[in-house]
Design a protein around this motif. Structure first.
Motif, short mmCIF file in Angstrom:
data_model
loop_
_atom_site.label_atom_id
_atom_site.label_comp_id
_atom_site.label_asym_id
_atom_site.label_seq_id
_atom_site.Cartn_x
_atom_site.Cartn_y
_atom_site.Cartn_z
N GLY A 188 5.43 -6.99 -7.26
CA GLY A 188 6.06 -6.95 -5.95
C GLY A 188 7.33 -6.13 -6.05
O GLY A 188 8.12 -6.32 -6.98
N ILE A 189 7.52 -5.20 -5.14
CA ILE A 189 8.70 -4.34 -5.13
C ILE A 189 9.32 -4.41 -3.74
O ILE A 189 8.62 -4.25 -2.74
CB ILE A 189 8.35 -2.89 -5.50
CG1 ILE A 189 7.76 -2.84 -6.91
CG2 ILE A 189 9.58 -1.98 -5.38
CD1 ILE A 189 7.13 -1.51 -7.30
N GLU A 190 10.61 -4.66 -3.71
CA GLU A 190 11.32 -4.79 -2.43
C GLU A 190 12.67 -4.09 -2.53
O GLU A 190 13.43 -4.32 -3.47
CB GLU A 190 11.54 -6.27 -2.11
CG GLU A 190 11.97 -6.55 -0.71
CD GLU A 190 10.85 -6.41 0.31
OE1 GLU A 190 11.16 -6.00 1.44
OE2 GLU A 190 9.67 -6.68 0.00
N SER A 191 12.93 -3.22 -1.55
CA SER A 191 14.25 -2.58 -1.46
C SER A 191 15.10 -3.36 -0.48
O SER A 191 14.60 -3.83 0.54
CB SER A 191 14.12 -1.15 -0.94
OG SER A 191 13.45 -0.35 -1.86
N GLY A 192 16.38 -3.47 -0.79
CA GLY A 192 17.27 -4.18 0.12
C GLY A 192 18.70 -3.73 -0.07
O GLY A 192 19.05 -3.08 -1.06
N LYS A 205 0.83 -1.21 0.00
CA LYS A 205 0.00 0.00 0.00
C LYS A 205 0.86 1.26 0.00
O LYS A 205 0.33 2.36 0.14
CB LYS A 205 -0.96 -0.02 1.18
CG LYS A 205 -2.03 -1.09 1.01
CD LYS A 205 -3.35 -0.65 1.54
CE LYS A 205 -4.41 -1.67 1.18
NZ LYS A 205 -5.65 -1.37 1.82
N ASN A 206 2.17 1.11 -0.18
CA ASN A 206 3.05 2.27 -0.26
C ASN A 206 2.66 3.07 -1.50
O ASN A 206 2.71 2.56 -2.61
CB ASN A 206 4.51 1.82 -0.34
CG ASN A 206 5.49 2.97 -0.34
OD1 ASN A 206 5.27 4.00 -0.99
ND2 ASN A 206 6.59 2.80 0.37
N PRO A 207 2.27 4.33 -1.33
CA PRO A 207 1.80 5.12 -2.48
C PRO A 207 2.87 5.32 -3.55
O PRO A 207 2.53 5.44 -4.73
CB PRO A 207 1.39 6.46 -1.86
CG PRO A 207 1.98 6.50 -0.50
CD PRO A 207 2.21 5.08 -0.06
N VAL A 208 4.14 5.33 -3.18
CA VAL A 208 5.21 5.47 -4.17
C VAL A 208 5.24 4.26 -5.10
O VAL A 208 5.35 4.41 -6.32
CB VAL A 208 6.58 5.67 -3.49
CG1 VAL A 208 7.71 5.61 -4.49
CG2 VAL A 208 6.60 6.99 -2.74
N LYS A 209 5.13 3.07 -4.54
CA LYS A 209 5.17 1.85 -5.36
C LYS A 209 3.98 1.78 -6.31
O LYS A 209 4.13 1.41 -7.47
CB LYS A 209 5.22 0.62 -4.47
CG LYS A 209 6.51 0.51 -3.67
CD LYS A 209 6.51 -0.71 -2.76
CE LYS A 209 7.78 -0.80 -1.95
NZ LYS A 209 7.80 -2.01 -1.10
N MET A 210 2.81 2.18 -5.82
CA MET A 210 1.61 2.16 -6.66
C MET A 210 1.73 3.20 -7.79
O MET A 210 1.43 2.91 -8.95
CB MET A 210 0.37 2.43 -5.82
CG MET A 210 -0.91 2.28 -6.60
SD MET A 210 -2.32 2.40 -5.48
CE MET A 210 -3.63 2.51 -6.66
N LYS A 211 2.16 4.39 -7.44
CA LYS A 211 2.30 5.46 -8.44
C LYS A 211 3.33 5.09 -9.50
O LYS A 211 3.09 5.26 -10.70
CB LYS A 211 2.70 6.77 -7.76
CG LYS A 211 2.84 7.93 -8.72
CD LYS A 211 3.20 9.22 -8.00
CE LYS A 211 3.35 10.35 -9.01
NZ LYS A 211 3.81 11.59 -8.38
N ALA A 212 4.48 4.58 -9.07
CA ALA A 212 5.54 4.21 -10.02
C ALA A 212 5.06 3.12 -10.97
O ALA A 212 5.31 3.18 -12.18
CB ALA A 212 6.79 3.77 -9.28
N THR A 213 4.36 2.13 -10.43
CA THR A 213 3.84 1.04 -11.27
C THR A 213 2.87 1.60 -12.30
O THR A 213 2.96 1.29 -13.49
CB THR A 213 3.16 -0.03 -10.39
OG1 THR A 213 4.15 -0.58 -9.50
CG2 THR A 213 2.56 -1.14 -11.24
N GLY A 214 1.93 2.42 -11.85
CA GLY A 214 0.97 3.01 -12.77
C GLY A 214 1.63 3.88 -13.82
O GLY A 214 1.28 3.81 -15.01
#
Length: 176
Positions: free
Chosen positions: A69-73, A8-17
């Motif tokens: 799915g987006i994961e930072s590491g 639900k991170n808005p950055v991940k949703m916006k970037a994907t869109g």
């Protein structure tokens, strides 16, 4: 095209869109929390990639064409100042195939890595360093550290686009 992002991170949703709307004529993007099944602060290539894949697979249902799915590491990096670079991995799943992409990496200040190695999460340390609450859901650490030359949305768009390359070139990547 109906897509779900495993966060639900808005950055991940916006970037994907942002990326998928440049590829497909019509895109509907939804966000749902998904378990990454990895530690909250992933360290290591396999752990971070598995987190992205798990998020994509754990949020996928046949209601969607794609799940993301987006994961930072942190990835161990020889010859770097701290020994680590931060990379975002994207996994895109269609119920059959998973494609992967990675963003440009950057290095956190030594103070951040020192605290992460003591058990803190990067986001919590960067919130303290910058004085910005929930920095990772806003402009991101990369924006703060690059003096605004690259924000987290653009950095996240990189990994989403890279994961889409095989899907944009199906004949080159997937034999029928």
């Amino acid at each position: 095209m109906k897509v779900v992002v495993g966060s639900k991170n808005p950055v991940k949703m916006k970037a994907t869109g942002n990326v998928l709307k440049q590829i497909y004529s019509e895109v509907e993007v939804q966000a749902k929390n998904a378990d990454s099944e990895v530690p909250n602060q992933p360290i290591g290539l396999e752990t971070t990639i598995n987190g992205a894949i798990n998020r994509a697979k754990n949020v996928y249902t046949q209601e969607f064409d794609l799940s993301v799915g987006i994961e930072s590491g942190l990835l161990e990096t020889p010859h770097s100042i701290t020994g680590y670079l931060d990379l975002q991995w994207c996994a895109i799943y269609d119920g059959d195939k998973t494609t992967l992409g990675v963003s440009a990496g950057f290095e956190y200040p030594p103070l951040v890595i020192k605290n992460v190695m003591k058990g803190m999460e990067v986001g919590d340390v960067m919130d303290r360093v910058t004085g910005i609450d929930r920095l990772g859901e806003k402009k991101g650490a990369v924006s703060h550290l690059s003096k605004g030359l690259l924000d987290r949305t653009s950095n996240t768009e990189q990994c989403v686009l890279m994961a889409m390359i095989p899907r944009m070139n199906q004949k080159l990547y997937f034999k029928k």
